[in-house]
Design a protein around this motif. Sequence first.
Motif, PDB file in Angstrom:
ATOM      1  N   ASN A  48       0.904  -1.131   0.020  1.00 13.40           N
ATOM      2  CA  ASN A  48       0.133   0.032  -0.084  1.00 13.40           C
ATOM      3  C   ASN A  48       0.914   1.340  -0.208  1.00 13.40           C
ATOM      4  OD1 ASN A  48      -1.629  -2.091   1.943  1.00 13.40           O
ATOM      5  ND2 ASN A  48      -3.028  -1.018   0.502  1.00 13.40           N
ATOM      6  N   VAL A  49       0.420   2.355  -0.855  1.00 12.01           N
ATOM      7  CA  VAL A  49       0.997   3.583  -0.647  1.00 12.01           C
ATOM      8  C   VAL A  49       0.477   4.394   0.351  1.00 12.01           C
ATOM      9  CG1 VAL A  49       1.687   5.760  -1.610  1.00 12.01           C
ATOM     10  CG2 VAL A  49       1.830   3.525  -2.837  1.00 12.01           C
ATOM     11  N   VAL A  50       0.914   4.960   1.384  1.00  7.08           N
ATOM     12  CA  VAL A  50       0.197   5.772   2.495  1.00  7.08           C
ATOM     13  C   VAL A  50       0.845   7.073   2.457  1.00  7.08           C
ATOM     14  CG1 VAL A  50      -0.092   3.686   3.783  1.00  7.08           C
ATOM     15  CG2 VAL A  50       2.114   4.815   3.922  1.00  7.08           C
ATOM     16  N   ASP A  51       0.306   7.923   3.341  1.00 10.13           N
ATOM     17  CA  ASP A  51       0.910   9.200   3.518  1.00 10.13           C
ATOM     18  C   ASP A  51       0.501  10.274   2.423  1.00 10.13           C
ATOM     19  OD1 ASP A  51       1.563   8.497   6.099  1.00 10.13           O
ATOM     20  OD2 ASP A  51       3.709   8.087   5.328  1.00 10.13           O
ATOM     21  N   ILE A  52      -0.373  10.148   1.739  1.00  9.52           N
ATOM     22  CA  ILE A  52      -0.506  10.965   0.312  1.00  9.52           C
ATOM     23  C   ILE A  52      -2.196  10.762   0.100  1.00  9.52           C
ATOM     24  CG2 ILE A  52       0.183   9.189  -1.260  1.00  9.52           C
ATOM     25  CD1 ILE A  52       1.109  11.375  -2.850  1.00  9.52           C
ATOM     26  N   ASN A  53      -2.807  11.804  -0.583  1.00 11.82           N
ATOM     27  CA  ASN A  53      -3.912  11.638  -1.044  1.00 11.82           C
ATOM     28  C   ASN A  53      -3.787  10.470  -2.471  1.00 11.82           C
ATOM     29  OD1 ASN A  53      -6.203  12.020  -2.958  1.00 11.82           O
ATOM     30  ND2 ASN A  53      -6.431  14.125  -2.183  1.00 11.82           N
ATOM     31  N   PRO A  54      -4.554   9.832  -2.603  1.00 11.19           N
ATOM     32  CA  PRO A  54      -4.530   8.756  -3.523  1.00 11.19           C
ATOM     33  C   PRO A  54      -4.476   9.211  -5.165  1.00 11.19           C
ATOM     34  CG  PRO A  54      -6.018   8.009  -1.841  1.00 11.19           C
ATOM     35  CD  PRO A  54      -5.821   9.362  -1.455  1.00 11.19           C
ATOM     36  N   LEU A  55      -5.081  10.428  -5.133  1.00  9.27           N
ATOM     37  CA  LEU A  55      -5.402  11.150  -6.492  1.00  9.27           C
ATOM     38  C   LEU A  55      -4.009  11.754  -6.725  1.00  9.27           C
ATOM     39  CD1 LEU A  55      -8.858  12.572  -6.183  1.00  9.27           C
ATOM     40  CD2 LEU A  55      -8.293  10.485  -7.241  1.00  9.27           C
ATOM     41  N   ALA A  56      -3.204  11.875  -5.859  1.00 12.49           N
ATOM     42  CA  ALA A  56      -1.721  12.661  -6.096  1.00 12.49           C
ATOM     43  C   ALA A  56      -0.759  11.366  -6.459  1.00 12.49           C
ATOM     44  CB  ALA A  56      -1.479  13.473  -5.031  1.00 12.49           C
ATOM     45  N   ILE A  57      -1.003  10.393  -6.582  1.00 11.25           N
ATOM     46  CA  ILE A  57      -0.121   9.195  -6.660  1.00 11.25           C
ATOM     47  C   ILE A  57       0.246   9.056  -8.324  1.00 11.25           C
ATOM     48  CG2 ILE A  57       0.640   6.753  -6.589  1.00 11.25           C
ATOM     49  CD1 ILE A  57      -1.090   6.825  -4.214  1.00 11.25           C
ATOM     50  N   ARG A  58       1.556   9.110  -8.887  1.00  9.55           N
ATOM     51  CA  ARG A  58       1.900   8.755 -10.134  1.00  9.55           C
ATOM     52  C   ARG A  58       2.886   7.966 -10.458  1.00  9.55           C
ATOM     53  NH1 ARG A  58      -2.213  11.444 -10.406  1.00  9.55           N
ATOM     54  NH2 ARG A  58      -2.394  13.583 -10.968  1.00  9.55           N
ATOM     55  N   ILE A  59       2.922   7.292 -11.508  1.00 10.72           N
ATOM     56  CA  ILE A  59       4.113   6.491 -11.822  1.00 10.72           C
ATOM     57  C   ILE A  59       5.084   7.280 -11.976  1.00 10.72           C
ATOM     58  CG2 ILE A  59       4.691   5.071 -13.867  1.00 10.72           C
ATOM     59  CD1 ILE A  59       2.203   3.894 -12.559  1.00 10.72           C
ATOM     60  N   GLY A  60       6.179   6.415 -11.398  1.00 10.63           N
ATOM     61  CA  GLY A  60       7.577   7.222 -11.428  1.00 10.63           C
ATOM     62  C   GLY A  60       7.618   7.823  -9.927  1.00 10.63           C
TER      63      GLY A  60
END
Length: 82
Positions: A48-60
């Motif tokens: 899981n990716v944490v500590d960020i708004n899911p809409l802000a996640i980007r490839i790379g």
Amino acid sequence: MSWTPASGNGAVRSFIVFDKSYHPYFAASIPYVVATITLEEGPEIVTNVVDINPLAIRIGMAVRLVVRKRGEYSLPFASANI
């Protein structure tokens, strides 16, 4: 084979944002992100990716593995807060 220390630094290779709970355990976590993280040393981990708004996640994007308690277990997560 032998264990080799890793930096814990990596990048998002692929991800999906879940906005529906397919199991009651995850109901309180909606929305949550599951991603494939490529570590600097080469191996990949799915977490899981944490500590960020899911809409802000980007490839790379850069992430760092952190260990957090979930119940009685210590699990690795990818933190975008590096």
